[in-house]
Design a protein around this motif. Structure first.
Motif, PDB file in Angstrom:
ATOM      1  N   THR A   1      -3.277  20.752 -12.594  1.00 24.05           N
ATOM      2  CA  THR A   1      -3.985  21.461 -13.661  1.00 24.05           C
ATOM      3  C   THR A   1      -3.474  22.894 -13.798  1.00 24.05           C
ATOM      4  OG1 THR A   1      -5.953  20.190 -13.037  1.00 24.05           O
ATOM      5  CG2 THR A   1      -6.306  22.097 -14.478  1.00 24.05           C
ATOM      6  N   VAL A   2      -3.241  23.320 -15.025  1.00 23.49           N
ATOM      7  CA  VAL A   2      -2.962  24.738 -15.288  1.00 23.49           C
ATOM      8  C   VAL A   2      -4.148  25.308 -16.052  1.00 23.49           C
ATOM      9  CG1 VAL A   2      -1.532  26.350 -16.609  1.00 23.49           C
ATOM     10  CG2 VAL A   2      -0.447  24.523 -15.302  1.00 23.49           C
ATOM     11  N   VAL A   3      -4.633  26.472 -15.608  1.00 22.54           N
ATOM     12  CA  VAL A   3      -5.667  27.194 -16.356  1.00 22.54           C
ATOM     13  C   VAL A   3      -5.045  28.528 -16.778  1.00 22.54           C
ATOM     14  CG1 VAL A   3      -7.613  26.114 -15.162  1.00 22.54           C
ATOM     15  CG2 VAL A   3      -6.637  28.195 -14.223  1.00 22.54           C
ATOM     16  N   GLN A   4      -5.380  28.981 -17.969  1.00 20.15           N
ATOM     17  CA  GLN A   4      -4.801  30.258 -18.372  1.00 20.15           C
ATOM     18  C   GLN A   4      -5.597  30.898 -19.511  1.00 20.15           C
ATOM     19  OE1 GLN A   4      -0.770  29.704 -19.840  1.00 20.15           O
ATOM     20  NE2 GLN A   4      -1.424  28.562 -21.635  1.00 20.15           N
ATOM     21  N   ASN A   5      -5.620  32.232 -19.438  1.00 21.63           N
ATOM     22  CA  ASN A   5      -6.060  33.033 -20.577  1.00 21.63           C
ATOM     23  C   ASN A   5      -4.849  33.886 -20.938  1.00 21.63           C
ATOM     24  OD1 ASN A   5      -7.224  34.710 -22.446  1.00 21.63           O
ATOM     25  ND2 ASN A   5      -8.266  35.979 -20.912  1.00 21.63           N
ATOM     26  N   PRO A   6      -3.958  33.349 -21.758  1.00 21.93           N
ATOM     27  CA  PRO A   6      -2.691  34.053 -21.991  1.00 21.93           C
ATOM     28  C   PRO A   6      -2.854  35.206 -22.965  1.00 21.93           C
ATOM     29  CG  PRO A   6      -2.826  32.085 -23.352  1.00 21.93           C
ATOM     30  CD  PRO A   6      -4.096  32.122 -22.550  1.00 21.93           C
ATOM     31  N   PRO A   7      -1.836  36.067 -23.052  1.00 20.37           N
ATOM     32  CA  PRO A   7      -1.834  37.037 -24.153  1.00 20.37           C
ATOM     33  C   PRO A   7      -1.945  36.240 -25.456  1.00 20.37           C
ATOM     34  CG  PRO A   7       0.023  37.423 -22.662  1.00 20.37           C
ATOM     35  CD  PRO A   7      -0.608  36.132 -22.239  1.00 20.37           C
ATOM     36  N   PHE A   8      -2.685  36.765 -26.432  1.00 18.14           N
ATOM     37  CA  PHE A   8      -2.864  36.029 -27.693  1.00 18.14           C
ATOM     38  C   PHE A   8      -1.699  36.241 -28.661  1.00 18.14           C
ATOM     39  CE2 PHE A   8      -7.752  36.046 -27.151  1.00 18.14           C
ATOM     40  CZ  PHE A   8      -7.662  34.959 -26.295  1.00 18.14           C
ATOM     41  N   GLY A   9      -0.691  36.982 -28.215  1.00 18.01           N
ATOM     42  CA  GLY A   9       0.456  37.223 -29.081  1.00 18.01           C
ATOM     43  C   GLY A   9       0.172  38.296 -30.129  1.00 18.01           C
ATOM     44  N   VAL A  10      -0.847  39.118 -29.886  1.00 20.27           N
ATOM     45  CA  VAL A  10      -1.205  40.177 -30.838  1.00 20.27           C
ATOM     46  C   VAL A  10      -0.244  41.353 -30.665  1.00 20.27           C
ATOM     47  CG1 VAL A  10      -3.015  41.826 -31.489  1.00 20.27           C
ATOM     48  CG2 VAL A  10      -3.628  39.483 -30.870  1.00 20.27           C
ATOM     49  N   GLN A  11       0.046  41.696 -29.418  1.00 17.68           N
ATOM     50  CA  GLN A  11       0.938  42.830 -29.139  1.00 17.68           C
ATOM     51  C   GLN A  11       2.405  42.398 -29.142  1.00 17.68           C
ATOM     52  OE1 GLN A  11      -0.180  45.919 -28.912  1.00 17.68           O
ATOM     53  NE2 GLN A  11      -2.327  45.281 -29.072  1.00 17.68           N
ATOM     54  N   ARG A  12       2.659  41.214 -28.588  1.00 21.56           N
ATOM     55  CA  ARG A  12       4.032  40.676 -28.574  1.00 21.56           C
ATOM     56  C   ARG A  12       3.994  39.315 -29.220  1.00 21.56           C
ATOM     57  NH1 ARG A  12       6.358  41.848 -22.575  1.00 21.56           N
ATOM     58  NH2 ARG A  12       6.184  44.087 -22.671  1.00 21.56           N
ATOM     59  N   ARG A  13       4.529  39.272 -30.427  1.00 23.21           N
ATOM     60  CA  ARG A  13       4.530  38.011 -31.174  1.00 23.21           C
ATOM     61  C   ARG A  13       5.196  36.897 -30.363  1.00 23.21           C
ATOM     62  NH1 ARG A  13       3.472  37.146 -36.622  1.00 23.21           N
ATOM     63  NH2 ARG A  13       4.767  35.436 -37.373  1.00 23.21           N
ATOM     64  N   GLY A  14       4.513  35.756 -30.324  1.00 29.20           N
ATOM     65  CA  GLY A  14       5.102  34.601 -29.635  1.00 29.20           C
ATOM     66  C   GLY A  14       4.725  34.487 -28.170  1.00 29.20           C
ATOM     67  N   ALA A  15       4.042  35.514 -27.624  1.00 30.77           N
ATOM     68  CA  ALA A  15       3.694  35.462 -26.199  1.00 30.77           C
ATOM     69  C   ALA A  15       2.767  34.275 -25.912  1.00 30.77           C
ATOM     70  CB  ALA A  15       3.034  36.760 -25.771  1.00 30.77           C
ATOM     71  N   ASP A  16       1.858  33.976 -26.837  1.00 32.77           N
ATOM     72  CA  ASP A  16       0.919  32.858 -26.634  1.00 32.77           C
ATOM     73  C   ASP A  16       1.671  31.516 -26.546  1.00 32.77           C
ATOM     74  OD1 ASP A  16       1.641  33.244 -29.289  1.00 32.77           O
ATOM     75  OD2 ASP A  16      -0.276  32.568 -30.115  1.00 32.77           O
ATOM     76  N   VAL A  17       2.683  31.358 -27.389  1.00 33.92           N
ATOM     77  CA  VAL A  17       3.434  30.096 -27.416  1.00 33.92           C
ATOM     78  C   VAL A  17       4.293  29.947 -26.158  1.00 33.92           C
ATOM     79  CG1 VAL A  17       5.144  28.744 -28.684  1.00 33.92           C
ATOM     80  CG2 VAL A  17       3.441  30.064 -29.911  1.00 33.92           C
ATOM     81  N   LYS A  18       4.829  31.063 -25.713  1.00 34.80           N
ATOM     82  CA  LYS A  18       5.624  31.055 -24.483  1.00 34.80           C
ATOM     83  C   LYS A  18       4.764  30.543 -23.311  1.00 34.80           C
ATOM     84  CE  LYS A  18       6.912  35.049 -22.307  1.00 34.80           C
ATOM     85  NZ  LYS A  18       7.600  36.343 -22.164  1.00 34.80           N
ATOM     86  N   PHE A  19       3.533  31.039 -23.232  1.00 34.40           N
ATOM     87  CA  PHE A  19       2.621  30.599 -22.171  1.00 34.40           C
ATOM     88  C   PHE A  19       2.234  29.126 -22.356  1.00 34.40           C
ATOM     89  CE2 PHE A  19       0.879  33.833 -19.222  1.00 34.40           C
ATOM     90  CZ  PHE A  19       1.618  34.929 -19.622  1.00 34.40           C
ATOM     91  N   LEU A  20       1.966  28.742 -23.603  1.00 36.62           N
ATOM     92  CA  LEU A  20       1.543  27.361 -23.863  1.00 36.62           C
ATOM     93  C   LEU A  20       2.646  26.381 -23.454  1.00 36.62           C
ATOM     94  CD1 LEU A  20      -0.548  25.387 -25.076  1.00 36.62           C
ATOM     95  CD2 LEU A  20       0.518  25.778 -27.312  1.00 36.62           C
ATOM     96  N   ARG A  21       3.860  26.692 -23.835  1.00 35.31           N
ATOM     97  CA  ARG A  21       4.991  25.808 -23.505  1.00 35.31           C
ATOM     98  C   ARG A  21       5.120  25.673 -21.987  1.00 35.31           C
ATOM     99  NH1 ARG A  21       9.148  28.559 -25.311  1.00 35.31           N
ATOM    100  NH2 ARG A  21       9.411  27.645 -27.369  1.00 35.31           N
ATOM    101  N   LYS A  22       5.069  26.808 -21.315  1.00 32.45           N
ATOM    102  CA  LYS A  22       5.238  26.790 -19.858  1.00 32.45           C
ATOM    103  C   LYS A  22       4.085  26.043 -19.184  1.00 32.45           C
ATOM    104  CE  LYS A  22       7.986  28.376 -17.166  1.00 32.45           C
ATOM    105  NZ  LYS A  22       9.068  27.613 -16.517  1.00 32.45           N
ATOM    106  N   ALA A  23       2.863  26.270 -19.680  1.00 34.71           N
ATOM    107  CA  ALA A  23       1.696  25.596 -19.086  1.00 34.71           C
ATOM    108  C   ALA A  23       1.850  24.084 -19.213  1.00 34.71           C
ATOM    109  CB  ALA A  23       0.414  26.058 -19.773  1.00 34.71           C
ATOM    110  N   MET A  24       2.333  23.623 -20.391  1.00 32.59           N
ATOM    111  CA  MET A  24       2.463  22.184 -20.608  1.00 32.59           C
ATOM    112  C   MET A  24       3.624  21.593 -19.820  1.00 32.59           C
ATOM    113  SD  MET A  24       1.387  21.873 -24.599  1.00 32.59           S
ATOM    114  CE  MET A  24       1.749  20.140 -24.648  1.00 32.59           C
TER     115      MET A  24
ATOM    116  N   GLY B   1       4.840  17.736 -26.873  1.00 27.91           N
ATOM    117  CA  GLY B   1       4.639  16.396 -26.318  1.00 27.91           C
ATOM    118  C   GLY B   1       3.271  16.135 -25.713  1.00 27.91           C
ATOM    119  N   GLY B   2       2.256  16.925 -26.092  1.00 24.74           N
ATOM    120  CA  GLY B   2       0.922  16.740 -25.511  1.00 24.74           C
ATOM    121  C   GLY B   2      -0.130  16.335 -26.526  1.00 24.74           C
ATOM    122  N   LYS B   3      -1.348  16.174 -26.020  1.00 24.23           N
ATOM    123  CA  LYS B   3      -2.459  15.751 -26.873  1.00 24.23           C
ATOM    124  C   LYS B   3      -3.685  16.604 -26.534  1.00 24.23           C
ATOM    125  CE  LYS B   3      -4.984  11.855 -26.416  1.00 24.23           C
ATOM    126  NZ  LYS B   3      -5.119  10.538 -25.890  1.00 24.23           N
ATOM    127  N   ILE B   4      -4.330  17.152 -27.567  1.00 22.45           N
ATOM    128  CA  ILE B   4      -5.568  17.919 -27.332  1.00 22.45           C
ATOM    129  C   ILE B   4      -6.706  16.916 -27.182  1.00 22.45           C
ATOM    130  CG2 ILE B   4      -7.220  19.536 -28.361  1.00 22.45           C
ATOM    131  CD1 ILE B   4      -4.760  20.777 -29.842  1.00 22.45           C
TER     132      ILE B   4
END
Ligand SMILES: C[S@@+](CC[C@H](N)C(=O)[O-])C[C@H]1O[C@@H](n2cnc3c(N)ncnc32)[C@H](O)[C@@H]1O
Length: 204
Positions: A115-138, A166-169
């Motif tokens: 299991t990965v749990v995370q509260n990542p940066p929302f990408g407000v300050q650095r665009r794309g930071a949220d997606v970077k975390f999501l990809r890595k978490a998955m 490649g995932g499912k919510i």
């Protein structure tokens, strides 16, 4: 098992970052949001006896909470050494063991966690930071619990990214996030906004 309210109080009392940096979006997960995420994960069988990673762990709330709920092994990863110093003290205070790793999540490579749990940066300050975390978490977790901004367009965007990776919510829960005034550009005592908590299965 520790109760949800008890967990919230313990996590809320952990020490904050002494000098948070806006570029890294260093705000703490509110105690109630952290305990909701962790108790949902616990109820789904994703914490007790499991290997859990917390990406962008900051001062350690999610990682420490997972350890308190009986995870077999917990690893917290953050790029900021000062946040990790506080996280180490917080874990001692809570009486749990967590492996703290200072690394950019993009560089972090380990065997797959349950299991990965995370509260990542929302990408407000650095665009794309949220997606970077999501990809890595998955990539790293068989199951992922992750928080993102709840705006409708962002929802669509996250749903799309999860599919591409490649995932499912399997669950989405809307929660209210509140963060105190902490950065120079903040003009209100407290900021309230909606976030979505996702449970995701099966990344590549
Ligand atoms: C929104 S805060 C969440 C903090 C913590 N998870 C909590 O629940 O209180 C985001 C965290 O991600 C960390 N971070 C930002 N960019 C990072 C990166 N590239 N690699 C690792 N950590 C990063 C920040 O230092 C910060 O601690």
């Amino acid at each position: 098992m520790i109760r949800k309210k008890q967990l919230e109080i313990i996590l809320q009392k952990l020490d904050p970052h002494p000098d948070p940096v806006p570029e890294l979006e260093q705000y703490m997960t509110p105690g109630d949001v952290a305990s909701t995420l962790l108790c949902l994960a616990y109820s789904q069988g994703d914490i007790a006896g499991k290997v859990v990673y917390d990406l962008g762990c900051g001062t350690g709330r999610l990682a420490i909470g997972a350890a308190l709920l009986g995870a077999k092994k917990v690893v917290g990863v953050d790029i900021d050494e000062r946040a990790l110093e506080v996280a180490r003290r917080n874990a001692d205070k809570a009486g749990v063991k967590v492996d703290w790793v200072m690394e950019d999540v993009e560089e972090f490579r380990r065997e797959r966690a349950d299991t990965v749990v995370q509260n990542p940066p929302f990408g407000v300050q650095r665009r794309g930071a949220d997606v970077k975390f999501l990809r890595k978490a998955m990539e790293l977790g068989k199951i992922v619990y992750t928080l993102h901004k709840a705006a409708p367009r962002n929802r669509e965007f996250i749903e799309n990214r999860v599919k591409v990776f490649g995932g499912k919510i399997t669950k989405r829960v809307e929660l209210t996030f509140h963060i105190p005034m902490q950065f120079k550009f903040h003009t209100r005592n407290i900021y309230r906004f909606k976030v979505d908590l996702y449970r995701i299965e099966g990344g590549k």
